[in-house]
Design an enzyme around this catalytic site. Structure first.
Site, PDB file in Angstrom:
ATOM      1  N   SER A  87     -13.851  -2.145  -5.906  1.00 42.72           N
ATOM      2  CA  SER A  87     -12.765  -1.305  -5.394  1.00 42.72           C
ATOM      3  C   SER A  87     -13.294   0.089  -5.089  1.00 42.72           C
ATOM      4  O   SER A  87     -13.815   0.775  -5.978  1.00 42.72           O
ATOM      5  CB  SER A  87     -11.638  -1.208  -6.433  1.00 42.72           C
ATOM      6  OG  SER A  87     -10.872  -0.033  -6.214  1.00 42.72           O
ATOM      7  N   ARG A 129       2.103  -0.253  -8.677  1.00 49.47           N
ATOM      8  CA  ARG A 129       0.691  -0.643  -8.507  1.00 49.47           C
ATOM      9  C   ARG A 129      -0.148  -0.263  -9.728  1.00 49.47           C
ATOM     10  O   ARG A 129       0.092   0.753 -10.365  1.00 49.47           O
ATOM     11  CB  ARG A 129       0.139  -0.021  -7.216  1.00 49.47           C
ATOM     12  CG  ARG A 129       0.874  -0.569  -6.000  1.00 49.47           C
ATOM     13  CD  ARG A 129       0.333  -0.025  -4.720  1.00 49.47           C
ATOM     14  NE  ARG A 129      -1.026  -0.482  -4.479  1.00 49.47           N
ATOM     15  CZ  ARG A 129      -1.789  -0.034  -3.483  1.00 49.47           C
ATOM     16  NH1 ARG A 129      -1.326   0.879  -2.656  1.00 49.47           N
ATOM     17  NH2 ARG A 129      -3.008  -0.496  -3.319  1.00 49.47           N
ATOM     18  N   ARG A 183       0.745  -8.946  -0.606  1.00 46.05           N
ATOM     19  CA  ARG A 183       0.495  -9.341   0.793  1.00 46.05           C
ATOM     20  C   ARG A 183       0.377 -10.861   0.959  1.00 46.05           C
ATOM     21  O   ARG A 183       0.606 -11.375   2.052  1.00 46.05           O
ATOM     22  CB  ARG A 183      -0.742  -8.624   1.340  1.00 46.05           C
ATOM     23  CG  ARG A 183      -0.428  -7.173   1.631  1.00 46.05           C
ATOM     24  CD  ARG A 183      -1.549  -6.430   2.325  1.00 46.05           C
ATOM     25  NE  ARG A 183      -1.061  -5.114   2.731  1.00 46.05           N
ATOM     26  CZ  ARG A 183      -1.836  -4.063   2.936  1.00 46.05           C
ATOM     27  NH1 ARG A 183      -3.141  -4.157   2.794  1.00 46.05           N
ATOM     28  NH2 ARG A 183      -1.304  -2.909   3.304  1.00 46.05           N
ATOM     29  N   ASP A 198      -8.277  -4.813   3.982  1.00 45.13           N
ATOM     30  CA  ASP A 198      -6.974  -4.361   4.486  1.00 45.13           C
ATOM     31  C   ASP A 198      -6.517  -5.167   5.704  1.00 45.13           C
ATOM     32  O   ASP A 198      -5.404  -4.979   6.195  1.00 45.13           O
ATOM     33  CB  ASP A 198      -7.033  -2.871   4.847  1.00 45.13           C
ATOM     34  CG  ASP A 198      -7.165  -2.013   3.594  1.00 45.13           C
ATOM     35  OD1 ASP A 198      -6.814  -2.496   2.490  1.00 45.13           O
ATOM     36  OD2 ASP A 198      -7.640  -0.875   3.708  1.00 45.13           O
TER      37      ASP A 198
END
Ligand code: S3P
Length: 439
Positions: free
Chosen positions: A176, A131, A355, A324
């Site tokens: 973020s 990441r 995702r 999320d």
């Protein structure tokens, strides 16, 4: 060294159900739990935490602070007593800090440790080591931090030689909360003021908790200003249920025909309630009840009933307060009438898994038409039951839980490979589901 759990192994098959009924509460908020340990450790005196999330990610944060000399008593279920040592009380860890699967631990600690007068190394599991860290390394370096890491300082492991930092006026390229919080923590120690401006407002738990501990912080629209701080005061924190965990049950109840489920004590911070807005826009039936403020955060009980969902378009802006929840939103879309399109959500490619790719694959594996886009997904809703099949969690807790909810409306059930990874954010998830499912 304690044996490590392999979050990629073990298949669990989840079966169909007519609905979810009764009352549940979900474990404590993951984001708030991390922050309670971080601020409690650098505050003066005792911080008492009630509702701490006993998830793998939060243990990563707790272990890091224990390794830096902080006594943390986990004296009862969900309860911590943190013996804070003040702004300058942390000591150098004797070994590498292992953040496990936790991006929040890594990025927030990178900010904090950049300003400590000692050396630190942070690493994590195979997923976390892929990441991106550049987003925190770049602005922290502008503040004077010394951080080196793999692939031109962009991947874990990273090594931090702590030093005196200077305040910064920084416009973040993305919204973020991990990035914002890393800079705010560094800002507590930096000379002068640190001003952070976001393109859109990300979750604001750090700002709220800074106030609770007495930090000098100001919020003006999408900007946060923090001043160098000599002292934070230990306090009592009650952590609400995590809306990101409640979200699985909200969708599970919406898509099954005989549901009526009350989810108690859920955090409803407006930077997190996107899932309710999105499901309402799809035609979901929600009542938000008994709203009150606890430890600086709004908390409610949420009543969800079965509903006929319809497909909608979801923009990046709408998704941000539900960032999320993408996997479970995909499951809602899979059982909605018509097409759902999600756009402007490239960030999803660098979460605990990619995702977008993983959800497209998972939905196709169980009989849903899903097309990957660079920045989102297009899903054709299947009215009624799906066939079922087997999917891989890729070690991503939210993929496993989302697909467990999809199984509720499958003919043959869904096998989730790597089902144990739910412990990252929701230990006991399968037991909670069993308690409320109508067989
Ligand atoms: C978090 C921020 C979000 C979120 C993550 C937790 C936090 O990440 O996806 O699960 O606690 O600050 P980003 O900051 O990468 O958007």
């Amino acid at each position: 060294m304690a044996e490590k759990k392999d979050i990629f192994s073990g298949t669990l098959t989840l079966g169909p159900s007519k609905g979810l009924k009764g009352e549940i509460s979900v474990p404590g908020d993951k984001s708030i739990s991390h922050r309670s340990v971080i601020l409690g450790s650098i505050a003066e005196g005792i911080t008492e935490v009630d509702g701490f999330l006993e998830g793998e990610d939060n243990y990563s944060t707790m272990n890091a602070f224990r390794a830096m000399g902080i006594e943390i008593e986990h004296f009862a279920e969900y309860k911590l007593r943190i013996h804070g040592k003040g702004m300058n009380g942390l000591t150098e860890a004797e070994d590498i800090i292992d953040a496990g699967n936790s991006g929040t631990t890594t990025r927030l600690l990178t900010g904090l440790l950049s300003a400590q007068p000692f050396f630190s190394v942070i690493t994590g599991d195979a997923t976390l080591r892929r990441r991106p860290m550049k987003r925190v390394v770049d602005p922290l370096s502008k503040m004077g931090a010394s951080i080196t890491g793999r692939k031109n300082n962009s991947l874990l492991p990273i090594a931090i030689s702590g030093r005196q930092l200077n305040g910064i006026n920084y416009k973040t390229p993305i919204a973020s909360a991990q990035l914002k919080s890393a800079l705010l923590l560094a800002g507590l120690y930096a000379r002068g003021e640190t001003i952070i401006e976001e393109p859109e407002k990300s979750r604001d738990h750090t700002e709220r908790m800074f106030r609770l501990f007495g930090a000098d912080i100001k919020v003006i629209e999408n900007s946060v200003i923090v001043k160098s701080t000599n002292r934070l005061n230990g306090c009592k924190i009650k952590i609400p249920g995590d809306i990101s965990s409640a979200a699985f049950f909200m969708v599970g109840a919406s898509i099954t025909p005989e549901s009526e489920l009350l989810i108690k004590d859920v955090g409803v911070n407006p930077t997190r309630t996107g899932i309710i807005d999105i499901l309402k826009k799809m035609g979901g039936s929600f009542e938000v009840l008994n709203t009150r403020e606890v430890s600086g955060e709004p908390v409610s009980d949420i009543l969800v009933k079965s509903s006929s969902l319809k497909g909608i378009d979801i923009s990046g802006e709408e998704l941000l307060p539900a960032i999320d929840e993408f996997p479970i939103i995909c499951v809602a879309a899979a059982f909605a009438q018509g097409k759902t399109t999600v756009s402007g959500a490239k960030e999803l490619r660098v979460k605990e898994s990619d995702r977008i790719a993983v959800m497209a694959d998972s939905l196709r594996a169980v009989g849903i038409t899903a097309v990957e886009k660079e920045d989102g997904i297009i899903i054709e809703g299947a009215l009624g039951e799906i066939k079922g099949g087997e999917i891989k969690s890729h070690g991503d807790h939210r993929i496993a839980m989302a697909m467990a909810m999809a199984a509720l409306r499958s003919k043959n059930g869904i096998g989730v490979q790597g089902a144990a990874c739910v412990d990252v954010s929701f230990p006991g998830f399968y037991g909670h589901l069993d308690k409320v499912r109508v067989s």
